[in-house]
Design a protein around this motif. Structure first.
Motif, PDB file in Angstrom:
ATOM      1  N   ASP A  13      18.107  56.685  62.295  1.00 39.33           N
ATOM      2  CA  ASP A  13      17.332  56.050  61.329  1.00 39.33           C
ATOM      3  C   ASP A  13      16.173  56.737  61.284  1.00 39.33           C
ATOM      4  N   LEU A  14      15.545  57.370  62.333  1.00 37.06           N
ATOM      5  CA  LEU A  14      14.436  58.422  62.348  1.00 37.06           C
ATOM      6  C   LEU A  14      14.727  59.595  61.542  1.00 37.06           C
ATOM      7  N   THR A 141      10.197  53.743  62.697  1.00 33.66           N
ATOM      8  CA  THR A 141      11.092  53.510  61.875  1.00 33.66           C
ATOM      9  C   THR A 141      11.020  52.578  60.650  1.00 33.66           C
ATOM     10  N   ASP A 144       8.680  53.744  58.348  1.00 34.71           N
ATOM     11  CA  ASP A 144       9.522  54.435  57.355  1.00 34.71           C
ATOM     12  C   ASP A 144      10.261  53.471  56.191  1.00 34.71           C
TER      13      ASP A 144
END
Length: 179
Positions: A13-14, A141, A144
């Protein structure tokens, strides 16, 4: 204790922000990325603020938690941002900014990928609450995702506005005897 599977998912995910920043470079020039909507921030300002959070708050806070023998105490990400004047400085080229975001994220993902599983449970105090390294990465995350959603909505709104204008102009040009 944090397990390997959630950490692997979090790392993917990062890393996803790198892909999104790269993809955004391909379409960003087609929208007015430096124009702020009424009462809001422009796409450029949003990306820049997120870049500041990533490079000046999350990464240093994670490094402190990992490498400091002393108790780590930090304010929350929101308090950090509220205490700063987030001006664009010299970062007005959106493609340079997106490349910088990609580079910084790549460094962060590489650093976090090399950790032992036990390191993800190291903690510090953020806003007077115990927070693990895993928690901070998960929070980043989530930010983001929120940023990418906001940008997508802004791009869609602009594209819809452009489509409506074209349709209106097309209809006007078809009306006889006007003009």
């Amino acid at each position: 204790m944090t397990d390997a599977e959630p950490v692997d998912t979090l790392l993917r995910d990062l890393a996803y922000l790198q892909d999104e920043a790269e993809a955004l470079q391909n379409v960003i020039s087609a929208v007015p990325y430096d124009e702020a909507p009424p009462g809001g921030r422009s796409i450029l300002e949003k990306i820049y603020a997120h870049h500041i959070l990533q490079s000046k708050y999350y990464r240093p806070t994670m490094e402190k938690i990992l490498f400091s023998a002393d108790r780590v105490e930090e304010v929350s990400a929101d308090q950090f941002m509220n205490s700063r004047d987030i001006g664009l400085d010299d970062m007005t080229d959106v493609n340079d900014l997106l490349e910088n975001v990609e580079k910084q994220r790549s460094l962060l993902v590489t650093q976090l990928s090399n950790l032992d599983i036990k390191d993800w449970d190291r903690d510090g105090y953020v806003d007077n609450q115990t927070t693990t390294l895993y928690d901070l990465a998960a929070e980043l995350t989530a930010r983001d995702r929120a940023l990418m959603k906001e940008i997508a909505e802004m791009v869609m709104a602009y594209q819809n506005e452009q489509y409506s204008r074209r349709e209106l102009n097309r209809k006007k040009s078809r009306q006889p005897g006007e003009g």
